[in-house]
Motif scaffolding. Structure first.
Motif, PDB file in Angstrom:
ATOM      1  N   MET A  57       0.819  -1.212   0.000  1.00 17.11           N
ATOM      2  CA  MET A  57       0.000   0.000   0.000  1.00 17.11           C
ATOM      3  C   MET A  57       0.854   1.264   0.000  1.00 17.11           C
ATOM      4  O   MET A  57       0.397   2.327  -0.440  1.00 17.11           O
ATOM      5  CB  MET A  57      -0.927  -0.006   1.218  1.00 17.11           C
ATOM      6  N   ARG A  58       2.089   1.164   0.451  1.00 14.65           N
ATOM      7  CA  ARG A  58       2.989   2.320   0.525  1.00 14.65           C
ATOM      8  C   ARG A  58       3.985   2.364  -0.622  1.00 14.65           C
ATOM      9  O   ARG A  58       4.927   3.146  -0.604  1.00 14.65           O
ATOM     10  CB  ARG A  58       3.716   2.318   1.870  1.00 14.65           C
ATOM     11  N   MET A  59       3.804   1.529  -1.629  1.00 14.92           N
ATOM     12  CA  MET A  59       4.714   1.481  -2.779  1.00 14.92           C
ATOM     13  C   MET A  59       6.145   1.180  -2.330  1.00 14.92           C
ATOM     14  O   MET A  59       7.109   1.734  -2.856  1.00 14.92           O
ATOM     15  CB  MET A  59       4.683   2.793  -3.564  1.00 14.92           C
ATOM     16  N   ALA A  60       6.281   0.311  -1.359  1.00 16.37           N
ATOM     17  CA  ALA A  60       7.591   0.001  -0.803  1.00 16.37           C
ATOM     18  C   ALA A  60       7.855  -1.501  -0.816  1.00 16.37           C
ATOM     19  O   ALA A  60       8.531  -2.031   0.063  1.00 16.37           O
ATOM     20  CB  ALA A  60       7.693   0.541   0.623  1.00 16.37           C
ATOM     21  N   SER A  61       7.335  -2.200  -1.831  1.00 13.93           N
ATOM     22  CA  SER A  61       7.482  -3.658  -1.885  1.00 13.93           C
ATOM     23  C   SER A  61       8.900  -4.102  -2.184  1.00 13.93           C
ATOM     24  O   SER A  61       9.309  -5.192  -1.799  1.00 13.93           O
ATOM     25  CB  SER A  61       6.547  -4.227  -2.945  1.00 13.93           C
ATOM     26  N   GLY A  62       9.650  -3.263  -2.903  1.00 20.93           N
ATOM     27  CA  GLY A  62      10.977  -3.669  -3.357  1.00 20.93           C
ATOM     28  C   GLY A  62      10.958  -4.470  -4.640  1.00 20.93           C
ATOM     29  O   GLY A  62      12.011  -4.898  -5.128  1.00 20.93           O
ATOM     30  N   LEU A  63       9.778  -4.667  -5.227  1.00 24.63           N
ATOM     31  CA  LEU A  63       9.676  -5.431  -6.465  1.00 24.63           C
ATOM     32  C   LEU A  63      10.165  -4.616  -7.663  1.00 24.63           C
ATOM     33  O   LEU A  63      10.156  -3.384  -7.648  1.00 24.63           O
ATOM     34  CB  LEU A  63       8.228  -5.848  -6.702  1.00 24.63           C
ATOM     35  N   THR A  64      10.570  -5.314  -8.697  1.00 24.89           N
ATOM     36  CA  THR A  64      11.016  -4.673  -9.931  1.00 24.89           C
ATOM     37  C   THR A  64       9.928  -3.767 -10.488  1.00 24.89           C
ATOM     38  O   THR A  64       8.751  -4.124 -10.517  1.00 24.89           O
ATOM     39  CB  THR A  64      11.365  -5.736 -10.992  1.00 24.89           C
ATOM     40  N   SER A  65      10.322  -2.587 -10.924  1.00 29.65           N
ATOM     41  CA  SER A  65       9.413  -1.660 -11.598  1.00 29.65           C
ATOM     42  C   SER A  65      10.179  -1.127 -12.794  1.00 29.65           C
ATOM     43  O   SER A  65      11.097  -0.321 -12.659  1.00 29.65           O
ATOM     44  CB  SER A  65       9.008  -0.529 -10.663  1.00 29.65           C
ATOM     45  N   ASP A  66       9.847  -1.617 -13.993  1.00 32.41           N
ATOM     46  CA  ASP A  66      10.691  -1.357 -15.158  1.00 32.41           C
ATOM     47  C   ASP A  66      10.533   0.031 -15.738  1.00 32.41           C
ATOM     48  O   ASP A  66      11.401   0.519 -16.447  1.00 32.41           O
ATOM     49  CB  ASP A  66      10.443  -2.411 -16.250  1.00 32.41           C
ATOM     50  N   THR A  67       9.421   0.709 -15.461  1.00 34.10           N
ATOM     51  CA  THR A  67       9.203   2.062 -15.959  1.00 34.10           C
ATOM     52  C   THR A  67       8.600   2.897 -14.842  1.00 34.10           C
ATOM     53  O   THR A  67       8.082   2.364 -13.869  1.00 34.10           O
ATOM     54  CB  THR A  67       8.237   2.095 -17.164  1.00 34.10           C
ATOM     55  N   ALA A  68       8.663   4.207 -15.002  1.00 35.57           N
ATOM     56  CA  ALA A  68       8.040   5.078 -14.005  1.00 35.57           C
ATOM     57  C   ALA A  68       6.558   4.742 -13.905  1.00 35.57           C
ATOM     58  O   ALA A  68       5.840   4.759 -14.890  1.00 35.57           O
ATOM     59  CB  ALA A  68       8.230   6.537 -14.398  1.00 35.57           C
ATOM     60  N   GLY A  69       6.112   4.439 -12.697  1.00 34.13           N
ATOM     61  CA  GLY A  69       4.720   4.045 -12.510  1.00 34.13           C
ATOM     62  C   GLY A  69       4.479   2.588 -12.805  1.00 34.13           C
ATOM     63  O   GLY A  69       3.403   2.077 -12.558  1.00 34.13           O
ATOM     64  N   ASN A  70       5.525   1.915 -13.360  1.00 34.27           N
ATOM     65  CA  ASN A  70       5.380   0.510 -13.733  1.00 34.27           C
ATOM     66  C   ASN A  70       4.145   0.318 -14.600  1.00 34.27           C
ATOM     67  O   ASN A  70       3.178  -0.338 -14.231  1.00 34.27           O
ATOM     68  CB  ASN A  70       5.304  -0.370 -12.484  1.00 34.27           C
ATOM     69  N   ARG A  71       4.167   0.951 -15.787  1.00 34.28           N
ATOM     70  CA  ARG A  71       3.010   0.891 -16.676  1.00 34.28           C
ATOM     71  C   ARG A  71       2.584  -0.553 -16.908  1.00 34.28           C
ATOM     72  O   ARG A  71       3.405  -1.423 -17.155  1.00 34.28           O
ATOM     73  CB  ARG A  71       3.355   1.573 -18.004  1.00 34.28           C
ATOM     74  N   THR A  72       1.317  -0.761 -16.823  1.00 32.42           N
ATOM     75  CA  THR A  72       0.769  -2.111 -16.919  1.00 32.42           C
ATOM     76  C   THR A  72      -0.187  -2.205 -18.103  1.00 32.42           C
ATOM     77  O   THR A  72      -1.308  -2.678 -17.971  1.00 32.42           O
ATOM     78  CB  THR A  72       0.058  -2.471 -15.610  1.00 32.42           C
ATOM     79  N   ASP A  73       0.265  -1.734 -19.266  1.00 31.18           N
ATOM     80  CA  ASP A  73      -0.584  -1.713 -20.447  1.00 31.18           C
ATOM     81  C   ASP A  73      -1.107  -3.098 -20.807  1.00 31.18           C
ATOM     82  O   ASP A  73      -2.244  -3.244 -21.253  1.00 31.18           O
ATOM     83  CB  ASP A  73       0.181  -1.139 -21.643  1.00 31.18           C
ATOM     84  N   ALA A  74      -0.261  -4.110 -20.643  1.00 31.49           N
ATOM     85  CA  ALA A  74      -0.690  -5.467 -21.014  1.00 31.49           C
ATOM     86  C   ALA A  74      -1.888  -5.903 -20.190  1.00 31.49           C
ATOM     87  O   ALA A  74      -2.744  -6.650 -20.673  1.00 31.49           O
ATOM     88  CB  ALA A  74       0.463  -6.441 -20.830  1.00 31.49           C
ATOM     89  N   LEU A  75      -1.959  -5.433 -18.937  1.00 28.23           N
ATOM     90  CA  LEU A  75      -3.098  -5.771 -18.083  1.00 28.23           C
ATOM     91  C   LEU A  75      -4.293  -4.889 -18.386  1.00 28.23           C
ATOM     92  O   LEU A  75      -5.427  -5.360 -18.482  1.00 28.23           O
ATOM     93  CB  LEU A  75      -2.707  -5.603 -16.607  1.00 28.23           C
ATOM     94  N   TYR A  76      -4.062  -3.581 -18.530  1.00 27.95           N
ATOM     95  CA  TYR A  76      -5.156  -2.637 -18.704  1.00 27.95           C
ATOM     96  C   TYR A  76      -5.822  -2.751 -20.071  1.00 27.95           C
ATOM     97  O   TYR A  76      -7.040  -2.638 -20.185  1.00 27.95           O
ATOM     98  CB  TYR A  76      -4.660  -1.207 -18.508  1.00 27.95           C
ATOM     99  N   PHE A  77      -5.030  -2.933 -21.115  1.00 27.57           N
ATOM    100  CA  PHE A  77      -5.566  -2.892 -22.476  1.00 27.57           C
ATOM    101  C   PHE A  77      -5.201  -4.104 -23.330  1.00 27.57           C
ATOM    102  O   PHE A  77      -5.754  -4.291 -24.396  1.00 27.57           O
ATOM    103  CB  PHE A  77      -5.074  -1.623 -23.194  1.00 27.57           C
TER     104      PHE A  77
END
Length: 446
Positions: free
Chosen positions: A241-261
């Motif tokens: 919830m705090r954006m502090a998972s430590g997971l990979t984020s490949d772009t700013a905001g971790n765009r998720t186009d494949a999921l959204y569209f």
């Protein structure tokens, strides 16, 4: 004389010598994504407006939601033909492949089907119940002229040249003191929340915590991380919830186009990212963190779906969309009206209580407002799914906001008993200054 000689020399060469290498044609993947973007956006805009008792036109959607989108998709989205039917919207993108299809599920909004899908309309969910709830209005306590000046300024571009404001609503002491809409928009016009949905997700999580069905300090219940030795198993719901998972984020905001569209299922992609930092040590704004937080409480949705909370708040014109596999996309894909967002903000003015009934845990507002852990470097700090005004002069320290792409903002100021909603369809690169707008509204109501 030298200029004339140079001109003569240039005209003596064939034009082909100066021809630039043509830009490569968009790949099939990009074309499929653009078609999915258009199909889902048109479907959601038209169908949710109809379900809310209003109406949108395709021309209005093309002039607002489909202008100034991601640069790699913008031109394609404008040119691709769209077909609007009763239960679905389709967009052709390739001569050898079926069109991209977004299907409307009553009570759930629209869903983008996977690339290559050519089946019948998917099974329908039960329709929601729509109730027209009155919203009390009152004269503002403060300077009405200054308030009107600020609201008009939002529509005139005073808070961002080239921005496109579609709605403004100001609520003071649970009553609307200002409300205005752009042409083609109104009280019954849902718009996509974009990342305001993250704050809605945090509220849904809070309701689950209050019912005793979730613990923000416990590791997030993600089945894919349950294998022996998986370091991701230590990531808590709070860290997501705090954006502090430590997971990979490949772009700013971790765009998720494949999921959204793109038609990819959330459960297929979101849990697959590896760790690149110890949980809780790095701030990185990422859509996947919210998607994973929602996945972690998904078992509670059988008895308490998001629509249940929305109805309890009076948000009857709100649709939380899912992927085609039924996973909620509460990081972005929620369609709702300005008035429903005001009702959402009102919940936090009353510290999680609605009509005398506690919906959120006592102190939840303080929890989401607390800048615990690593922080962003921009204009606002970050709590738990809410942005903070801890760096903003002229705005009370307890103010929080839900922010979304293309200019979606819900500013909540508990100490002043004020909620400010601004909806927009700002083109890429045309930013609305919501901090200055909030400051001016508060000054007008002082």
């Amino acid at each position: 004389m030298r200029i004339l000689i140079l001109a003569a020399a240039l005209t003596a060469l064939p034009l082909s010598a100066y021809a630039q290498t043509p830009a490569p044609a968009p790949s099939p993947a990009v074309r499929a994504m653009a078609a999915g973007y258009k199909a889902l956006t048109v479907c959601s805009a038209l169908k949710t407006a109809e379900a809310a008792g209003g109406a949108r036109t395709l021309a209005s959607v093309e002039a607002n939601e489909l202008v100034g989108v991601y640069p790699e998709l913008d031109g394609l989205v404008r040119e691709m033909p769209v077909d609007v039917a009763q239960e679905q919207v389709s967009v052709a993108w390739d001569e050898t492949m079926p069109p991209r299809v977004a299907a409307f599920w009553p009570g759930r909004g629209c869903v983008i089907m996977p690339v290559g899908w050519a089946g019948e309309s998917p099974g329908m969910f039960p329709p929601g119940v729509r109730v027209n709830l009155p919203f009390a209005a009152a004269a503002p306590v403060g300077n009405a002229a200054l308030l009107n000046e600020a609201v008009e300024g939002a529509f005139e571009g005073r808070y961002g040249e080239g921005s496109n404001t579609t709605a403004v609503l100001v609520m003071q002491a649970d009553r609307i003191v200002a409300e205005d809409y752009a042409e083609g928009f109104g009280i019954d016009t849902p718009q996509r929340t974009w990342s305001v949905g993250k704050s809605l997700a945090g509220t849904i999580i809070g309701a689950a915590v209050h019912r005793g069905e979730a613990d923000v300090n416990a590791p997030a219940a993600i089945a894919d991380w349950s294998g022996p030795g998986d370091p991701r198993a230590a990531i808590t719901l709070d860290q997501l919830m705090r954006m502090a998972s430590g997971l990979t984020s490949d772009t700013a905001g971790n765009r998720t186009d494949a999921l959204y569209f793109g038609g990819v299922g959330i459960d297929e992609q979101a849990p697959t990212w590896p760790l690149i930092a110890a949980p809780g040590t790095r701030y990185r704004y990422a859509n996947n963190d919210t998607l994973l937080a929602v996945m972690a409480i998904a078992p509670t949705f059988a008895d308490h779906p998001p629509a249940e909370l929305f109805r309890r708040l009076g948000m009857y014109d709100t649709w939380a969309e899912t992927d085609w596999r039924g996973n909620y996309m509460l990081s972005s894909q929620v369609w709702t009206t300005a008035r429903d967002l005001a009702r959402f903000g009102r919940l936090y003015l009353h510290d999680g209580v609605v009509d005398g009934e506690r919906i959120l845990p006592e102190g939840w507002r303080d929890y989401v407002s607390r800048p615990s852990g690593p922080q962003p470097t921009g204009e606002q700090g970050y709590g738990a799914t809410f942005w903070l005004f801890d760096k903003s002069e002229g705005i009370p320290a307890d103010a929080i906001s839900a922010n979304g792409n293309r200019g979606q903002y819900v500013m909540i100021v508990p100490s002043r008993n004020i909620v400010i909603v601004r909806r927009g369809e700002d083109p890429a690169g045309k930013r609305f200054d919501h901090i200055a707008f909030t400051r001016d509204i508060l000054a007008a109501l002082d």
